[in-house]
Design a protein around this motif. Sequence first.
Motif, PDB file in Angstrom:
ATOM      1  N   HIS A  74       8.017  13.921   0.881  1.00 28.14           N
ATOM      2  CA  HIS A  74       8.309  12.458   0.410  1.00 28.14           C
ATOM      3  C   HIS A  74       8.228  10.900   0.472  1.00 28.14           C
ATOM      4  O   HIS A  74       8.479  10.492  -0.213  1.00 28.14           O
ATOM      5  CB  HIS A  74      10.392  12.560   0.313  1.00 28.14           C
ATOM      6  CG  HIS A  74      10.840  12.193   1.741  1.00 28.14           C
ATOM      7  ND1 HIS A  74      10.638  13.204   3.318  1.00 28.14           N
ATOM      8  CD2 HIS A  74      11.225  11.038   1.960  1.00 28.14           C
ATOM      9  CE1 HIS A  74      10.675  12.879   3.647  1.00 28.14           C
ATOM     10  NE2 HIS A  74      11.559  11.312   3.461  1.00 28.14           N
ATOM     11  N   LEU A  75       7.567  10.611   1.052  1.00 30.34           N
ATOM     12  CA  LEU A  75       7.327   9.431   1.649  1.00 30.34           C
ATOM     13  C   LEU A  75       5.849   9.696   0.768  1.00 30.34           C
ATOM     14  O   LEU A  75       5.145   8.262   0.425  1.00 30.34           O
ATOM     15  CB  LEU A  75       7.318   9.610   3.118  1.00 30.34           C
ATOM     16  CG  LEU A  75       9.126   9.185   3.744  1.00 30.34           C
ATOM     17  CD1 LEU A  75       7.742   9.157   5.089  1.00 30.34           C
ATOM     18  CD2 LEU A  75       9.524   8.349   3.083  1.00 30.34           C
ATOM     19  N   ALA A  76       5.173   9.747   0.352  1.00 32.65           N
ATOM     20  CA  ALA A  76       3.989  10.432   0.020  1.00 32.65           C
ATOM     21  C   ALA A  76       3.694   9.076  -0.888  1.00 32.65           C
ATOM     22  O   ALA A  76       2.408   7.804  -0.848  1.00 32.65           O
ATOM     23  CB  ALA A  76       3.382  11.748  -0.502  1.00 32.65           C
ATOM     24  N   ASP A  77       4.789   8.706  -2.151  1.00 35.52           N
ATOM     25  CA  ASP A  77       4.038   7.496  -3.495  1.00 35.52           C
ATOM     26  C   ASP A  77       5.275   6.639  -2.314  1.00 35.52           C
ATOM     27  O   ASP A  77       5.346   5.684  -3.175  1.00 35.52           O
ATOM     28  CB  ASP A  77       5.228   8.231  -4.130  1.00 35.52           C
ATOM     29  CG  ASP A  77       4.300   9.520  -4.519  1.00 35.52           C
ATOM     30  OD1 ASP A  77       2.713   8.800  -4.550  1.00 35.52           O
ATOM     31  OD2 ASP A  77       4.807  10.612  -5.492  1.00 35.52           O
TER      32      ASP A  77
ATOM     33  N   MET B 238       0.552  -1.021  -0.056  1.00 30.54           N
ATOM     34  CA  MET B 238       0.226  -0.118  -0.162  1.00 30.54           C
ATOM     35  C   MET B 238       0.607   1.374   0.037  1.00 30.54           C
ATOM     36  O   MET B 238       1.508   1.646   0.524  1.00 30.54           O
ATOM     37  CB  MET B 238      -0.624  -0.289   1.149  1.00 30.54           C
ATOM     38  CG  MET B 238      -1.807   1.275   1.361  1.00 30.54           C
ATOM     39  SD  MET B 238      -3.143   1.074   2.712  1.00 30.54           S
ATOM     40  CE  MET B 238      -4.021  -0.076   1.793  1.00 30.54           C
ATOM     41  N   VAL B 239       0.034   2.318  -0.697  1.00 34.85           N
ATOM     42  CA  VAL B 239       1.103   3.732  -0.848  1.00 34.85           C
ATOM     43  C   VAL B 239       0.885   4.567   0.108  1.00 34.85           C
ATOM     44  O   VAL B 239      -0.574   4.349   0.304  1.00 34.85           O
ATOM     45  CB  VAL B 239       1.053   4.151  -2.188  1.00 34.85           C
ATOM     46  CG1 VAL B 239       1.549   5.913  -2.090  1.00 34.85           C
ATOM     47  CG2 VAL B 239       1.675   2.807  -3.732  1.00 34.85           C
ATOM     48  N   VAL B 240       2.026   4.880   0.694  1.00 39.06           N
ATOM     49  CA  VAL B 240       1.305   6.266   2.096  1.00 39.06           C
ATOM     50  C   VAL B 240       0.200   6.846   1.536  1.00 39.06           C
ATOM     51  O   VAL B 240      -0.064   7.022   2.959  1.00 39.06           O
ATOM     52  CB  VAL B 240       2.949   6.205   2.272  1.00 39.06           C
ATOM     53  CG1 VAL B 240       2.512   8.389   3.268  1.00 39.06           C
ATOM     54  CG2 VAL B 240       3.828   6.109   2.804  1.00 39.06           C
ATOM     55  N   ARG B 241      -0.156   8.393   0.364  1.00 38.52           N
ATOM     56  CA  ARG B 241      -0.545   8.345   0.338  1.00 38.52           C
ATOM     57  C   ARG B 241      -2.673   7.855   0.178  1.00 38.52           C
ATOM     58  O   ARG B 241      -3.542   8.182   0.505  1.00 38.52           O
ATOM     59  CB  ARG B 241      -0.398   9.007  -1.349  1.00 38.52           C
ATOM     60  CG  ARG B 241      -1.901  10.546  -1.691  1.00 38.52           C
ATOM     61  CD  ARG B 241      -1.068  11.056  -2.654  1.00 38.52           C
ATOM     62  NE  ARG B 241       0.234  11.586  -2.958  1.00 38.52           N
ATOM     63  CZ  ARG B 241       0.175  12.677  -2.243  1.00 38.52           C
ATOM     64  NH1 ARG B 241      -1.008  13.446  -1.950  1.00 38.52           N
ATOM     65  NH2 ARG B 241       1.260  13.524  -2.862  1.00 38.52           N
ATOM     66  N   ASP B 242      -1.812   6.439  -0.062  1.00 38.70           N
ATOM     67  CA  ASP B 242      -3.486   6.012   0.242  1.00 38.70           C
ATOM     68  C   ASP B 242      -4.002   5.515   1.045  1.00 38.70           C
ATOM     69  O   ASP B 242      -5.451   5.353   1.647  1.00 38.70           O
ATOM     70  CB  ASP B 242      -3.725   4.655  -1.004  1.00 38.70           C
ATOM     71  CG  ASP B 242      -2.936   4.473  -2.123  1.00 38.70           C
ATOM     72  OD1 ASP B 242      -3.911   5.824  -2.906  1.00 38.70           O
ATOM     73  OD2 ASP B 242      -2.706   3.647  -3.050  1.00 38.70           O
TER      74      ASP B 242
END
Length: 543
Positions: free
Chosen positions: A150-153, A81-85
């Motif tokens: 920078h961690l969002a994706d 799972m990506v951080v933004r999701d």
Amino acid sequence: MTIVALNNITKRFTGDLILEKISLQVEQGERIGLIGRNGEGKSTILKIIARIEMPDEGIVSVQKGATVGLLDQMPSVTGTMVVRDFLRTAFGHVLALQAELEAMESRMMQDTSEKLLQNYGEKQARFIELGGYNLDTDMDKILHGLGIPHLADKAWEQLSGGERTKVSLAKMLLEEPDLLLLDEPTNHLDLKAVEWLTQFLRVYGGTVLVVSHDRYFLDEVVQKIVELENKELITYYTNFSGYLVEREERLLKEFKDYKDQQKQIKKMKQAIKRLRQWAMEANPPNAALFRRAKNMEKALNRIEVLKKPALEQKNMRLEFEESKRSGEDVVIFDQVGLEFGTQILFESLDWHVRQKERIAIVGENGAGKSTILKLILGELEPDIGTVHVGPSVDIAYLSQHMDVGDENQTVIEAFRDKVAVVEGDARHMLATFLFYGEMVFRKVANLSGGERMRLSLAQFMNQPVNTLLLDEPTNHLDIASREVLEEALRNFEGTIIAISHDRFFMDQIFDRTVWLEQGQIFSYGGNYSYAAQRRKAIVSRET
């Protein structure tokens, strides 16, 4: 209005009494700091409020409908799972409403009835009220505030433990619970993020209960301090600085009341003894004197004896084993350049550290602070330039990762791996770091964060050194232990280079602050507060 109340809460773990009949009332909108020594049960109180732990005795009452968020919870997240999701799951109810609106929009392609249009209008108004069109903006604001855009994706499985903690904090702040429970929220944040979180919490619409040992953070955020001491909660209606004054006044008053009561009890016991003696010596024995002695004894038994207040608690005893003095030149960076992948970390960096200097290194996460220490230790080599360490420099390094040894070793085994002493001496040394009796045979894997830091300090302090490299030394230490460490560092005669985000600690110990930014060092001859003011003035002039 009361948002949560604890009444006569008792909690045991494996037979050990952690909390005993404690009570706490939290009012809506309050900002409360919960403080106390490591292992006293502060985190347990938060878990009881969040219903993660159940009390053995007592009642927990939470306001009907109130939402509670606890940072300590490590979410179960799919590794890919990506951080933004993951962060978008904080808006579950809003996203559900968005899905309804989209479904209605599809129906409206064929159905334009007044009833459907009215229903759509009501739901859209609710969606706007909940900030539905600003979800990504709100998310980016929190990510930038905590210094983690920078961690969002990135995928969850790519994150370190500290990064997961920061992302979990971001999600909880986006959820905006009515009661925000924070357990050491500043531990993994850089100074810029700490300052942002401070401002965020000061204007937060809900209630905040925070466990923290960051003294400036407590001063700036909370208006009430609750201290957990000897299984009891004591409340002070002030910030941390006010608490220090009021606590001393309370202890002195309690000690005076205790001494006065002890004098009274002693006098009553002496009077009872005299009355009985006189009654026995009378001929015949005097019944009236016996009755007076008996009545006085009943009065004595009715007295609620005050507990003797502990004016001093057991603390670590820290004293560095210092080696011979180093030369004048401790460390010299000469035109140092270093790249990681495509990132240029340092370019033509010059820096000179002299004997007895006390230097605090600050900068944003990722600026290269820990890399500076690794270059000094020789764990990394620069791509260009040289790092020269003086020939008579004896270095001890305290890592923030608390690498104390094999997880399967006992405390005493891990200590003796680093410090060559016999078992008896090792146990004596460990006792000065609050490892008593059977505690020295506990496995390293079972130590708490605070206990690991104490073991790391024990290994660190018992080496002959004249130069200290410290990477976040106050992390996981309670306030009393931080004060002991500060005193030991004041008495150290050598050179100290430290990375820290503890502003109080830096103000107390360091007379030079080095700001690491864009691969360059900006040096200020003063403590952190002085350097921060200077930088603010410079930035203001430039803008």
